[in-house]
Design a protein around this motif. Structure first.
Motif, PDB file in Angstrom:
ATOM      1  N   PHE A  47       0.929  -1.189   0.107  1.00 26.47           N
ATOM      2  CA  PHE A  47       0.007   0.060   0.228  1.00 26.47           C
ATOM      3  C   PHE A  47       0.968   1.448  -0.002  1.00 26.47           C
ATOM      4  N   PHE A  48       1.943   1.329   0.730  1.00 28.96           N
ATOM      5  CA  PHE A  48       2.456   2.698   0.983  1.00 28.96           C
ATOM      6  C   PHE A  48       3.878   2.877   0.130  1.00 28.96           C
ATOM      7  N   TYR A  49       3.847   3.811  -0.691  1.00 31.36           N
ATOM      8  CA  TYR A  49       4.859   3.883  -1.726  1.00 31.36           C
ATOM      9  C   TYR A  49       6.038   4.947  -1.273  1.00 31.36           C
ATOM     10  N   GLY A  50       5.450   5.987  -0.403  1.00 25.70           N
ATOM     11  CA  GLY A  50       6.535   6.671  -0.118  1.00 25.70           C
ATOM     12  C   GLY A  50       5.898   8.133   0.593  1.00 25.70           C
ATOM     13  N   PRO A  51       6.448   9.194   0.918  1.00 21.63           N
ATOM     14  CA  PRO A  51       5.818  10.320   1.394  1.00 21.63           C
ATOM     15  C   PRO A  51       4.774  10.903   0.567  1.00 21.63           C
ATOM     16  N   TYR A  52       3.433  10.798   1.126  1.00 16.45           N
ATOM     17  CA  TYR A  52       2.274  11.238   0.754  1.00 16.45           C
ATOM     18  C   TYR A  52       1.819  10.642  -0.629  1.00 16.45           C
ATOM     19  N   GLU A  53       2.322   9.532  -0.692  1.00 14.92           N
ATOM     20  CA  GLU A  53       1.999   8.657  -1.969  1.00 14.92           C
ATOM     21  C   GLU A  53       1.650   7.063  -1.579  1.00 14.92           C
ATOM     22  N   ASN A  54       0.745   6.584  -1.806  1.00 18.01           N
ATOM     23  CA  ASN A  54       0.273   5.358  -1.907  1.00 18.01           C
ATOM     24  C   ASN A  54      -0.554   4.569  -2.858  1.00 18.01           C
ATOM     25  N   ALA A  55      -1.218   3.259  -2.595  1.00 24.49           N
ATOM     26  CA  ALA A  55      -1.817   2.826  -3.772  1.00 24.49           C
ATOM     27  C   ALA A  55      -2.989   3.297  -4.035  1.00 24.49           C
ATOM     28  N   ILE A  56      -3.559   4.316  -3.361  1.00 24.44           N
ATOM     29  CA  ILE A  56      -4.995   5.062  -3.916  1.00 24.44           C
ATOM     30  C   ILE A  56      -4.972   5.433  -5.310  1.00 24.44           C
ATOM     31  N   GLY A  57      -5.695   4.996  -5.926  1.00 26.96           N
ATOM     32  CA  GLY A  57      -5.797   5.701  -7.462  1.00 26.96           C
ATOM     33  C   GLY A  57      -6.596   6.773  -7.452  1.00 26.96           C
ATOM     34  N   PRO A  58      -6.458   7.553  -8.502  1.00 29.80           N
ATOM     35  CA  PRO A  58      -7.208   8.958  -8.501  1.00 29.80           C
ATOM     36  C   PRO A  58      -8.736   8.865  -8.409  1.00 29.80           C
ATOM     37  N   ASP A  59      -9.235   7.741  -8.796  1.00 31.00           N
ATOM     38  CA  ASP A  59     -10.695   7.551  -8.862  1.00 31.00           C
ATOM     39  C   ASP A  59     -11.210   6.614  -7.591  1.00 31.00           C
ATOM     40  N   GLU A  60     -10.218   6.396  -6.711  1.00 27.93           N
ATOM     41  CA  GLU A  60     -10.851   5.402  -5.567  1.00 27.93           C
ATOM     42  C   GLU A  60     -10.711   6.289  -4.286  1.00 27.93           C
ATOM     43  N   ILE A  61     -11.633   5.603  -3.450  1.00 28.35           N
ATOM     44  CA  ILE A  61     -11.860   6.163  -2.130  1.00 28.35           C
ATOM     45  C   ILE A  61     -11.532   4.637  -1.220  1.00 28.35           C
ATOM     46  N   LEU A  62     -10.716   4.927  -0.039  1.00 30.81           N
ATOM     47  CA  LEU A  62     -10.615   3.896   0.856  1.00 30.81           C
ATOM     48  C   LEU A  62     -11.583   3.635   1.702  1.00 30.81           C
ATOM     49  N   VAL A  63     -12.179   2.238   1.500  1.00 30.57           N
ATOM     50  CA  VAL A  63     -13.382   2.111   2.288  1.00 30.57           C
ATOM     51  C   VAL A  63     -13.531   1.432   3.399  1.00 30.57           C
ATOM     52  N   GLY A  64     -12.382   0.460   3.721  1.00 34.09           N
ATOM     53  CA  GLY A  64     -12.152  -0.187   4.885  1.00 34.09           C
ATOM     54  C   GLY A  64     -10.949  -0.597   5.089  1.00 34.09           C
ATOM     55  N   ILE A  65     -10.762  -1.160   6.459  1.00 33.01           N
ATOM     56  CA  ILE A  65      -9.278  -1.482   6.896  1.00 33.01           C
ATOM     57  C   ILE A  65      -9.837  -2.890   7.524  1.00 33.01           C
ATOM     58  N   GLU A  66      -9.224  -3.786   7.271  1.00 32.70           N
ATOM     59  CA  GLU A  66      -9.312  -5.117   7.960  1.00 32.70           C
ATOM     60  C   GLU A  66      -8.051  -5.569   8.825  1.00 32.70           C
ATOM     61  N   ILE A  67      -8.097  -5.896   9.820  1.00 34.95           N
ATOM     62  CA  ILE A  67      -7.044  -6.267  10.746  1.00 34.95           C
ATOM     63  C   ILE A  67      -7.227  -7.874  11.077  1.00 34.95           C
ATOM     64  N   PRO A  68      -6.422  -8.821  10.557  1.00 37.02           N
ATOM     65  CA  PRO A  68      -6.800 -10.085  10.658  1.00 37.02           C
ATOM     66  C   PRO A  68      -6.571 -10.460  12.375  1.00 37.02           C
ATOM     67  N   ARG A  69      -7.290 -11.520  12.767  1.00 34.26           N
ATOM     68  CA  ARG A  69      -7.285 -11.980  14.208  1.00 34.26           C
ATOM     69  C   ARG A  69      -5.676 -12.346  14.699  1.00 34.26           C
ATOM     70  N   LEU A  70      -5.219 -11.894  15.824  1.00 40.12           N
ATOM     71  CA  LEU A  70      -4.207 -12.400  16.186  1.00 40.12           C
ATOM     72  C   LEU A  70      -3.742 -13.732  16.428  1.00 40.12           C
ATOM     73  N   LYS A  71      -2.715 -14.418  16.262  1.00 37.01           N
ATOM     74  CA  LYS A  71      -2.643 -15.686  16.686  1.00 37.01           C
ATOM     75  C   LYS A  71      -2.429 -15.777  18.145  1.00 37.01           C
ATOM     76  N   ALA A  72      -2.672 -16.969  18.571  1.00 36.63           N
ATOM     77  CA  ALA A  72      -2.532 -17.215  20.275  1.00 36.63           C
ATOM     78  C   ALA A  72      -1.143 -16.793  20.649  1.00 36.63           C
ATOM     79  N   ASN A  73      -0.942 -16.108  21.827  1.00 40.32           N
ATOM     80  CA  ASN A  73       0.442 -15.666  22.251  1.00 40.32           C
ATOM     81  C   ASN A  73       0.900 -14.504  21.507  1.00 40.32           C
ATOM     82  N   THR A  74       0.248 -13.705  21.029  1.00 37.54           N
ATOM     83  CA  THR A  74       0.889 -12.557  20.404  1.00 37.54           C
ATOM     84  C   THR A  74       0.805 -11.379  20.879  1.00 37.54           C
TER      85      THR A  74
END
Lengths: 297, 167, 674
Positions: A154-181
């Motif tokens: 996702f992250f390219y550099g300062p102020y630059e990332n994968a979001i295209g000119p016609d795209e909107i970031l609509v969600g962030i998913e964080i996978p469940r952590l393994k046990a003992n993490t």
């Protein structure tokens, strides 16, 4: 000089589809406005100006947080302040809580959003290193399609990332952590300093013998983009970290052109600060990881 | 563009230029001059107001961003019990010198005291981290908040009423 | 003025709250280069339309500024610092005014700027009509030769620091065709009035300057600025009221920062630490134009360099140098902190060289009788005060923590006296002072003095902000002077009022007074100075990343007599944090090209509530002055005494020699590698 934004056309869609239509159809410089905590200072100083601002604050469906057995799900408009005050997040993902609490100050956190913090991609932003350390998936949507971008891509550099000119970031998913993490985020900001010098996010999993079975270590703020330090991760594997954390400047395989450097401190001091932040973050994540083993046993 | 919001308890509807910042709408269109502008970079907090009950920096928000929200300035909080206690404490303990940062300080402190349990000095300092004061060195401000917090948490409302501080 | 009750209720009247019918807003187009020829300007108002010079005003502006160093109110053919006003535009709102800035056209031919003051001394002059970059140069004391067994020589440096009050500069000017009325956030309506008159060649009788609630100043708002003259001239041209409020970005580039001084100091001493002679060069980075302070600062630092110490031989070269930076102004202390920092650092270096306790070195150089230095600085017996200070600050108790200790003399700007007017009207006693509060709680000073002199209750005393239309003659509030000369003026006015009533009515009682409608005005002259001593102790802790935590600051200051003890305490607390900021973080940074690198109030190093969590202990010493109320000054004491004490503590704990502030944490990490 410094008080007022230049004029722009303002749109306030009330549905996501409406916003996606606008961003695809409007020509000229278009910018999404979420919390605006980084954007508005740029507008006021007229460092930045846009033809159109699309204010997505009216799209209620983008402000959510869900915790379930598959993981955590954030809408882009979920406020940093809400993260900082959410006990479920604090319990399950201490690193997200720590990152949220270290964003600027109470007032900025109350307005700033998780989506804005990620999409602004200022090297000094606190949420990006954490979501990278947690293997988050970012969903981007345009009028035509929806795609899921894995955080390392996702992250390219300062102020630059994968979001295209016609795209909107609509969600962030964080996978469940393994046990003992355990997870942790640590940031270093000098006395009365505006920008942090260095920040580190870690995710450490231990086995039944309290040895590291998986380690993810991300360095940010001093780099062009949040970056996993694989040499350091490898160094931690199979170790018991109850004593010293074996991280030294020799393990820091960062190339000179990867540094993002906006403070007057010397490079030698920066390295010292980096090692300190990495160690503190790893130590704290490890302690949280072994707590699970010790409690479970 | 039409902006509808609730300001200090009253429903308001005005036509604003979309680029106009919330602070300017509050000061220019509604005459709420407790809200001060101190920096261009959302650091000093002199412009702090409550939006939907939470402190934000009104110089760092387009007015349009509070569409359908509730905004409260110091003027609108004057009947709040907690705010009355805070103001008294600021006056008694000299929690202000020039008075320019004061409205913002009071609003950030008000939000802290709303949580209904005692705060330690570190929590007080963190609550006003987004409010810069150049005069007091924060010493008398922390003292003022500390005392208001003690009054609110250690004294029952009845006792306060008897002392005349509850009204 | 609004009361403090008004302020906690959000009902203050600060300058941006002043609105007049048909008022318009002025915005400035500012130089993007530190030095350039301006080839072409197109804007509503340029130097072709509006001419004048920014007259010197405020502390340090006693002497008139020499012609080549006067700042024009709008730049003409050359610009000499980043942020210098080149053109002005007007809008019906501030949004419209800022929009108009984008229509301004300026063509520059960039020139090589001079940013290093030492290098500028012998470089080609930056200003067209100047012969050199030396704005002022003086030799103080007398050259000497002395047979000394030890010579300690160091170069010390304090960078420029922004004043950064939370309310920036601002004014509203209205010319009605005959008279100019100015509402302004200021430390002195009189210096502003005089400067308007000189800058615009206006009859002073046609100018009225009214102070509104002033949101902090710290030296910034005693001065007169090009923007002020431009705003007034535009009002004179258009007949409309004009407002200008400085943004923080403008404050950073174009207001006047303080400090910016280099001290190259040499101490000649015997092996027991007795200083036999003091030589030095004081070099002040005055910026592109002289504002009064620019030429004044170097000599002022040199004059008081030896502080409380009895040093018989002194020879100090003081030079103010023009560079391509914003002109220098006063910042809380204005020369005094620089002098104390240089001298106290040198005392510590001497102690280290001789391996003598720094306290003993100081004691060895303090006299038990009064002393007049070769530069003319008069001090009371210093040794007994310092001995007492060590006891009061509990030096022995802190000794294990390797504390830093400083000792200084506060030289207040008392000379010149102050004016006061009292008007009794409808049962209320209104009081105007020549220099009025911008945070120092002069309202409490005034009400205490008036109630004790006239016997009226405090509720009927109304403290008014300065207004040149009410009190005709006054000076201003700076240089730790108001409690001294302002307080004295209030007493003289009260006594005059009482005497007149006794003469008219054959007696006096408070109720006789409040039944009258009557007015008196005095100007209480004061000559000389009222120097007072102060001492500080500080302890620090340094963490593994070489970050300094200031743990304890103890202050022991002679305030003559504390008129209101809690106000004195709070002045000291606030100044202490500024002193800590000077040591740890505050700095206005410039690039080699003269661009301003500091980007915000935080970046300038102003401390937040979480940056210092240590303890401040204030002990007040009261050795009354000969004035009727016994007061001496205090406002600047903490910014003078706190920095050297903290730096000394850091040096003691880290073992690393420190000459410059703010302290770069890296410089402290050397300890481990050594």
């Amino acid at each position: 000089m410094g008080f007022t934004p230049a004029s722009f056309e303002y749109r306030r869609p009330s549905t996501l589809n409406e916003a996606l239509e606008l961003i695809s159809d409007l020509s000229g410089d278009v910018r999404i406005l979420a919390g605006g905590q980084s954007l508005i200072p740029l507008l006021k100083t007229r460092v930045a100006s846009y033809d159109y601002l699309i204010d997505i604050n009216g799209i209620r469906s983008l402000n959510y947080y869900v915790h379930d057995s598959d993981g955590d799900f954030y809408g882009p408009l979920y406020r940093i302040g809400s993260i900082a005050n959410n006990d479920v997040i604090k319990e399950n993902f201490p690193s997200i809580n720590e990152a949220a609490r270290s964003v600027a100050d109470t007032q900025i956190r109350n307005m700033g959003t998780i989506g804005g913090n990620i999409s602004h991609s200022d090297p000094g932003n606190d949420i990006p290193p954490v979501i990278l350390s947690l293997d988050a998936v970012i969903t981007l949507r345009s009028k035509k399609q929806e795609r899921r971008v894995h955080s390392p891509d996702f992250f390219y550099g300062p102020y630059e990332n994968a979001i295209g000119p016609d795209e909107i970031l609509v969600g962030i998913e964080i996978p469940r952590l393994k046990a003992n993490t355990g997870t942790s985020f640590v940031k270093f900001r000098g006395t009365a300093r505006e920008f942090s010098l260095s920040s580190a996010a870690s995710r450490i999993t231990v086995d039944g013998d309290l040895r590291v079975s998986n380690a993810v270590v991300v360095l940010a703020s001093c780099l062009m983009k949040p970056t996993r330090l694989e040499e350091i991760e490898a160094e931690l594997m199979d170790r018991n970290l109850s004593g010293d954390v074996p991280v030294s400047s020799n393990d820091l395989k960062v190339k000179e052109d990867e540094f993002f450097y906006r403070s007057e401190v010397s490079f030698d001091y920066l390295i010292k600060v980096i090692i300190h932040t990495l160690k503190s973050s790893i130590r704290s994540a490890y302690r949280r990881a072994i707590k699970g083993v010790n409690n479970g046993a | 563009m039409e902006l509808k919001f609730t300001l200090n308890g009253e429903k308001r509807q005005i036509d604003v230029e979309p680029r106009k910042l919330l602070i300017d709408v509050l000061r220019d269109d509604f005459g709420l001059t407790s809200v001060h502008s101190g920096c261009d970079t959302a650091m000093c907090g002199a412009c702090t107001v409550l939006v939907d009950g939470k402190p934000v920096k009104s110089c760092n928000l387009l007015a349009m961003q509070v569409q359908d929200s509730e905004v409260q300035t110091l003027e609108g909080l004057s009947n709040e019990h907690r705010m009355k206690i805070l103001k008294k404490s600021f006056l008694k303990n000299h929690g202000l010198q020039c008075g320019f940062c004061t409205s913002g300080m009071l609003i950030s402190s008000f939000y802290l005291l709303k949580k209904g349990r005692e705060s330690d000095d570190d929590e007080i300092r963190e609550a006003i981290e987004g409010n810069i004061c150049r005069c007091t060195g924060y010493v008398s401000i922390v003292k003022s908040i500390r005392e208001a917090d003690d009054i609110l948490n250690k004294t029952s409302l009845e006792e306060l009423e008897m002392k005349g501080e509850g009204r | 003025m609004s009361t403090f009750e008004d302020k906690v209720n959000g009902r203050g009247l600060f300058i941006d709250d002043v609105r007049l019918p048909d008022m318009q807003y002025v915005a400035f187009f500012r130089s993007e280069y530190a030095r350039a020829r301006v080839k072409h300007v197109k804007a509503d108002f340029t130097s072709r339309d509006l001419q004048g010079i920014a007259a010197a005003a405020g502390e340090g502006s006693e002497s008139d500024v020499r012609t080549p160093f006067r700042e024009p109110i709008l730049a003409g053919d050359v610009v000499s610092y980043v942020g210098q006003p080149i053109a002005a535009v007007v809008g019906r709102t501030k949004y419209e005014a800022e929009d108009k800035l984008s229509e301004v056209e300026v063509d520059y031919e960039p020139l090589e700027p001079l940013v290093d003051p030492e290098g500028a001394i012998n470089s080609e002059p930056i200003l067209p009509d100047a012969e050199s970059n030396i704005i002022a140069e003086n030799y103080l004391g007398k050259d000497f030769n002395v047979d000394a067994s030890v010579v300690v020589e160091e170069r010390l440096y304090i960078p420029r620091i922004l004043t950064n009050p939370i309310e920036t500069r601002g004014l509203v000017a209205h010319y009605d065709g005959n008279n100019l009325t100015v509402w302004i956030s200021t430390q002195s309506v009189y210096s502003i009035k005089e400067a308007f008159s000189r800058s615009l060649s206006l009859d002073p009788d046609k100018i009225r300057v009214i102070q509104v609630d002033t949101g902090g100043a710290f030296g910034l708002k005693g001065g007169f600025y090009p923007e002020y003259a431009v705003v007034a001239l535009i009002s004179m041209r258009t007949g409309k009221p004009m407002k200008w409020i400085e943004s923080r970005s403008e404050h950073i580039v174009a207001s006047r920062p303080g400090r910016g001084a280099i001290g190259k100091i040499k101490l000649y001493a015997d092996t027991r630490g007795k200083v036999l002679g003091l030589k030095g060069d004081i070099i002040v980075d005055a910026g592109a134009y002289d504002t009064g302070m620019g030429s004044f600062a170097a000599s002022y630092i040199a004059y008081q360099l030896s502080g409380p110490y009895a040093i018989d031989r002194q020879y100090i070269h003081a030079v103010s140098v023009a560079t391509n930076k914003a002109p220098l102004g006063p910042y809380r202390g204005a020369g005094r902190p620089e002098a104390a920092y240089f001298m106290e650092r040198m005392m510590d270096q001497l102690a280290k060289r001789l391996a003598i306790d720094p306290i003993d070195v100081r004691l060895r150089n303090l006299s038990s009788s009064s002393f007049v230095s070769p530069t003319g600085l008069k001090i009371d017996p210093a040794r007994p005060f310092f001995e007492r200070a060590l006891r009061e600050m509990e030096y022995e108790r802190y000794r294990g923590m390797k504390p830093g200790v400083s000792f200084f003399v506060l030289v207040p700007a008392a000379s010149g006296g102050e004016g006061c007017k009292i008007t009794v009207r409808d049962g209320l006693v209104h009081v105007w002072l020549g220099g009025s509060t911008h945070g120092q709680r002069h309202d409490l000073l005034v009400s205490k003095i008036v109630s004790s002199e006239l016997g009226v209750d405090r509720g009927s005393i109304v403290y008014e902000l300065s207004d040149s239309g009410e009190l005709s003659k006054g000076i201003g509030a700076w240089g730790s002077r108001t409690a001294i000369v302002g307080g004295n003026a209030v007493i003289q006015a009260c006594r005059k009022l009482k005497d007149e009533i006794v003469k008219e009515k054959g007696g006096y009682s408070p109720s006789m007074l409040t039944d009258l409608n009557k007015s008196v005005e005095v100007f209480a002259d004061f000559r000389g100075s009222l120097n007072s001593f102060g001492a500080n102790l500080a302890t620090v802790q340094i963490n593994e990343l070489s970050q300094v935590d200031v743990l304890d600051v103890v202050c022991y200051y002679d305030v003559g007599r504390a008129i209101n003890e809690s106000v004195v305490r709070e002045q000291i607390e606030g100044g202490t944090i500024q002193g800590i900021g000077q040591v740890l973080s505050e700095k206005l940074a410039y690039g080699k090209d003269g661009q301003v690198l500091t980007s915000s109030i935080s970046d300038a190093g102003v401390l937040r509530s979480t940056d210092f969590r240590g303890r401040i202990t204030v002990k007040i010493a009261e050795f009354p002055s000969d004035l009727p109320h016994g007061a001496k000054g205090v406002g600047e004491s903490p910014t003078i005494g706190v920095p050297p004490a903290i730096v000394s503590a850091i040096e003691n704990v880290s073992g690393v020699k420190i000459l410059n502030t703010p302290i770069d944490p890296l410089s402290l990490t050397r300890r481990e590698n050594e």
